[in-house]
Design a protein around this motif. Sequence first.
Motif, PDB file in Angstrom:
ATOM      1  N   PHE A  14       0.812  -1.211   0.000  1.00 13.33           N
ATOM      2  CA  PHE A  14       0.000   0.000   0.000  1.00 13.33           C
ATOM      3  C   PHE A  14       0.850   1.269   0.000  1.00 13.33           C
ATOM      4  CE2 PHE A  14      -0.259  -1.952   4.229  1.00 13.33           C
ATOM      5  CZ  PHE A  14       0.154  -0.961   5.101  1.00 13.33           C
ATOM      6  N   GLN A  15       1.322   1.544  -1.193  1.00 12.56           N
ATOM      7  CA  GLN A  15       1.961   2.838  -1.444  1.00 12.56           C
ATOM      8  C   GLN A  15       0.907   3.780  -2.012  1.00 12.56           C
ATOM      9  OE1 GLN A  15       5.658   3.841  -2.748  1.00 12.56           O
ATOM     10  NE2 GLN A  15       6.647   2.536  -1.251  1.00 12.56           N
ATOM     11  N   ALA A  16       0.985   5.027  -1.598  1.00 16.05           N
ATOM     12  CA  ALA A  16      -0.039   6.003  -2.003  1.00 16.05           C
ATOM     13  C   ALA A  16       0.456   6.983  -3.053  1.00 16.05           C
ATOM     14  CB  ALA A  16      -0.526   6.769  -0.775  1.00 16.05           C
ATOM     15  N   TRP A  17       1.772   6.953  -3.344  1.00 18.82           N
ATOM     16  CA  TRP A  17       2.294   7.978  -4.249  1.00 18.82           C
ATOM     17  C   TRP A  17       3.405   7.399  -5.116  1.00 18.82           C
ATOM     18  CZ3 TRP A  17       6.593  10.751  -5.724  1.00 18.82           C
ATOM     19  CH2 TRP A  17       6.337  11.932  -6.445  1.00 18.82           C
ATOM     20  N   HIS A  18       3.494   7.917  -6.350  1.00 13.27           N
ATOM     21  CA  HIS A  18       4.527   7.481  -7.298  1.00 13.27           C
ATOM     22  C   HIS A  18       4.635   8.570  -8.364  1.00 13.27           C
ATOM     23  CE1 HIS A  18       6.423   5.055 -10.514  1.00 13.27           C
ATOM     24  NE2 HIS A  18       6.850   4.283  -9.539  1.00 13.27           N
TER      25      HIS A  18
ATOM     26  N   THR B 157      10.970   9.638  -2.972  1.00 15.54           N
ATOM     27  CA  THR B 157      10.511   8.796  -1.877  1.00 15.54           C
ATOM     28  C   THR B 157       8.997   8.891  -1.749  1.00 15.54           C
ATOM     29  OG1 THR B 157      10.463   8.626   0.550  1.00 15.54           O
ATOM     30  CG2 THR B 157      11.118  10.726  -0.366  1.00 15.54           C
ATOM     31  N   GLU B 158       8.373   7.826  -1.285  1.00 14.00           N
ATOM     32  CA  GLU B 158       6.917   7.842  -1.116  1.00 14.00           C
ATOM     33  C   GLU B 158       6.482   8.884  -0.093  1.00 14.00           C
ATOM     34  OE1 GLU B 158       2.959   5.617   0.199  1.00 14.00           O
ATOM     35  OE2 GLU B 158       4.765   5.869   1.395  1.00 14.00           O
ATOM     36  N   MET B 159       7.411   9.338   0.742  1.00 16.27           N
ATOM     37  CA  MET B 159       7.101  10.381   1.719  1.00 16.27           C
ATOM     38  C   MET B 159       6.662  11.676   1.038  1.00 16.27           C
ATOM     39  SD  MET B 159       7.403   9.517   4.960  1.00 16.27           S
ATOM     40  CE  MET B 159       7.979  10.921   5.907  1.00 16.27           C
ATOM     41  N   LEU B 160       6.925  11.804  -0.261  1.00 13.69           N
ATOM     42  CA  LEU B 160       6.474  12.997  -0.976  1.00 13.69           C
ATOM     43  C   LEU B 160       4.956  13.094  -1.006  1.00 13.69           C
ATOM     44  CD1 LEU B 160       9.023  13.091  -3.944  1.00 13.69           C
ATOM     45  CD2 LEU B 160       8.914  14.632  -1.981  1.00 13.69           C
ATOM     46  N   THR B 161       4.278  12.019  -0.628  1.00 13.20           N
ATOM     47  CA  THR B 161       2.816  12.094  -0.526  1.00 13.20           C
ATOM     48  C   THR B 161       2.381  13.121   0.502  1.00 13.20           C
ATOM     49  OG1 THR B 161       0.792  10.772  -0.307  1.00 13.20           O
ATOM     50  CG2 THR B 161       2.548  10.308   1.259  1.00 13.20           C
TER      51      THR B 161
ATOM     52  N   PHE C 128      -4.492   2.831  -2.869  1.00 13.62           N
ATOM     53  CA  PHE C 128      -3.160   2.261  -2.764  1.00 13.62           C
ATOM     54  C   PHE C 128      -2.835   1.356  -3.945  1.00 13.62           C
ATOM     55  CE2 PHE C 128      -4.232   3.109   1.706  1.00 13.62           C
ATOM     56  CZ  PHE C 128      -3.167   3.939   2.019  1.00 13.62           C
ATOM     57  N   HIS C 129      -1.562   1.320  -4.292  1.00 15.92           N
ATOM     58  CA  HIS C 129      -1.074   0.396  -5.317  1.00 15.92           C
ATOM     59  C   HIS C 129       0.054  -0.442  -4.718  1.00 15.92           C
ATOM     60  CE1 HIS C 129       1.121   4.286  -5.833  1.00 15.92           C
ATOM     61  NE2 HIS C 129       2.169   3.491  -5.783  1.00 15.92           N
ATOM     62  N   VAL C 130       0.412  -1.510  -5.401  1.00 15.14           N
ATOM     63  CA  VAL C 130       1.502  -2.385  -4.967  1.00 15.14           C
ATOM     64  C   VAL C 130       2.758  -2.041  -5.765  1.00 15.14           C
ATOM     65  CG1 VAL C 130       2.323  -4.766  -4.741  1.00 15.14           C
ATOM     66  CG2 VAL C 130      -0.117  -4.239  -4.418  1.00 15.14           C
ATOM     67  N   ILE C 131       3.859  -1.838  -5.049  1.00 16.71           N
ATOM     68  CA  ILE C 131       5.145  -1.620  -5.722  1.00 16.71           C
ATOM     69  C   ILE C 131       6.077  -2.780  -5.415  1.00 16.71           C
ATOM     70  CG2 ILE C 131       4.935   0.889  -5.694  1.00 16.71           C
ATOM     71  CD1 ILE C 131       7.572  -0.700  -3.465  1.00 16.71           C
ATOM     72  N   GLN C 132       7.009  -3.009  -6.327  1.00 22.00           N
ATOM     73  CA  GLN C 132       8.125  -3.913  -6.056  1.00 22.00           C
ATOM     74  C   GLN C 132       9.422  -3.173  -6.336  1.00 22.00           C
ATOM     75  OE1 GLN C 132       6.646  -7.411  -8.472  1.00 22.00           O
ATOM     76  NE2 GLN C 132       7.261  -8.555  -6.645  1.00 22.00           N
TER      77      GLN C 132
ATOM     78  N   ILE D 176       5.472   0.485  -9.814  1.00 18.21           N
ATOM     79  CA  ILE D 176       4.104   0.016  -9.651  1.00 18.21           C
ATOM     80  C   ILE D 176       3.913  -1.261 -10.466  1.00 18.21           C
ATOM     81  CG2 ILE D 176       1.656   0.522 -10.043  1.00 18.21           C
ATOM     82  CD1 ILE D 176       2.294   3.485  -9.766  1.00 18.21           C
ATOM     83  N   VAL D 177       3.436  -2.315  -9.797  1.00 18.06           N
ATOM     84  CA  VAL D 177       3.204  -3.575 -10.508  1.00 18.06           C
ATOM     85  C   VAL D 177       1.728  -3.969 -10.532  1.00 18.06           C
ATOM     86  CG1 VAL D 177       5.526  -4.462 -10.107  1.00 18.06           C
ATOM     87  CG2 VAL D 177       3.727  -4.935  -8.425  1.00 18.06           C
ATOM     88  N   TRP D 178       0.915  -3.381  -9.642  1.00 12.84           N
ATOM     89  CA  TRP D 178      -0.501  -3.754  -9.619  1.00 12.84           C
ATOM     90  C   TRP D 178      -1.299  -2.740  -8.804  1.00 12.84           C
ATOM     91  CZ3 TRP D 178      -4.084  -5.112  -5.798  1.00 12.84           C
ATOM     92  CH2 TRP D 178      -5.276  -5.700  -6.255  1.00 12.84           C
ATOM     93  N   CYS D 179      -2.532  -2.499  -9.256  1.00 13.65           N
ATOM     94  CA  CYS D 179      -3.481  -1.691  -8.499  1.00 13.65           C
ATOM     95  C   CYS D 179      -4.879  -2.205  -8.810  1.00 13.65           C
ATOM     96  CB  CYS D 179      -3.372  -0.209  -8.862  1.00 13.65           C
ATOM     97  SG  CYS D 179      -4.491   0.857  -7.900  1.00 13.65           S
ATOM     98  N   ALA D 180      -5.736  -2.232  -7.805  1.00 13.77           N
ATOM     99  CA  ALA D 180      -7.111  -2.691  -8.005  1.00 13.77           C
ATOM    100  C   ALA D 180      -7.895  -1.747  -8.911  1.00 13.77           C
ATOM    101  CB  ALA D 180      -7.819  -2.827  -6.656  1.00 13.77           C
ATOM    102  N   ASP D 181      -7.472  -0.487  -8.977  1.00 14.48           N
ATOM    103  CA  ASP D 181      -8.131   0.513  -9.809  1.00 14.48           C
ATOM    104  C   ASP D 181      -7.395   0.610 -11.144  1.00 14.48           C
ATOM    105  OD1 ASP D 181      -8.884   3.025 -11.036  1.00 14.48           O
ATOM    106  OD2 ASP D 181      -9.738   3.610  -9.104  1.00 14.48           O
ATOM    107  N   PRO D 182      -8.077   0.361 -12.256  1.00 13.51           N
ATOM    108  CA  PRO D 182      -7.407   0.364 -13.565  1.00 13.51           C
ATOM    109  C   PRO D 182      -6.883   1.734 -14.000  1.00 13.51           C
ATOM    110  CG  PRO D 182      -9.787   0.151 -13.834  1.00 13.51           C
ATOM    111  CD  PRO D 182      -9.509  -0.004 -12.374  1.00 13.51           C
TER     112      PRO D 182
END
Length: 366
Positions: free
Chosen positions: A239-243, A273-277, A329-333, A347-353
């Motif tokens: 659950f990353q919120a920013w990219h 960094t994701e902290m930029l959210t 949220f999206h999934v990152i690797q 970003i490798v996957w998100c439930a929202d297209p």
Amino acid sequence: MQARRRLPVKLIQYDDSSDPSKATALAEQLILQDKVHILIVPPGPPVVSIPVNQVAERYKVPCLSDGFLESWWGAGPYKYCWTGSLPWFVTPIPENDFRAGKRGYSALFNFLDFTDLFRDQLSKKIALFATNDADGRTFYELASKIAQDAGYTVIGVEKSLGLYAPGTVDFTSIIREWKKGEADVLWGMSIGVDFATMWRQAASLGWKPKMAMDGRALKNYDDVAAIGGDLATGLADPFQAWHPSLPYKSFYGGRTCADLADEWTRETGKAWTEMLTTYSWAETACRAIEIAGSLDPEKINQAFPNIDFMSISGRVKIIPEYHSTPSLFHVIQWVKTDKPWVWEAEIVWCADPSIKPTHDIIFPLP
């Protein structure tokens, strides 16, 4: 705020060194000496954020805070504290909200949904790894229930295997039980340095799950780089919120996510960094003042339930009954790059297209 009236915004920043006592003293300093109109508490452990929230409540100063909804809200009640982009574990979003029923807004279901993509290729046995603090205990309890309800076995759940004291340096007994139990998926809510220690020990003991996710330890570049070698390849944060690739713009000035990442790198020489959210948290604070049309703390506080705008992190809409705005949220690797900072979150996957992957899923872990 009237159109003809402009107010300069001054940001006063202190480093609490993740020390609860220091954080409490600095919060009081900000209120009593610096005379701030709003407190902003960026992402961090609940042992730090919750005491600051208590200071804000005591002095009746609006505060934008961080935490996971279930543990943060349980430490209330709150009148003056609100959240920026708070992860909701499993609490249903009210039906009258645009996010209701959408899985991408539920942090724990991101663990499950991403795991389910490869369900037929797994042993269906999960290892849980979490700190023995407010967030970690909440995660462990709820994650084990969700996993078991979905037909997965949680190794050692009856004795809370994997719930550990922060700062632990030897995880070998835990890892051996995971390995003996044939767990090939890791779900975590740990601390960066502890995860790195555990992951290196897991490699030396020959335990290599096909999938490993952690919602706290794998957010920041420095924590990931410290793992060493190629061991971080494919590690996931569910659950990353920013990219930088997200299709949002800042409410003030129209800065894009890519613009913000580029500016950060130019000014610091470091990877984004994701902290930029938390940029959107500053936007939220400014929106509260605009809606209030005043610097009076009570009027600013009363403005928060009316906040609804598009920020650099997506739509921010406060749910009044929870003082919170759930994020998508999206999934990152983590993957290796040829850039100076070596590692980058993709970003490798998100439930929202509407959120597009920037890299193929790495499965199984190499």
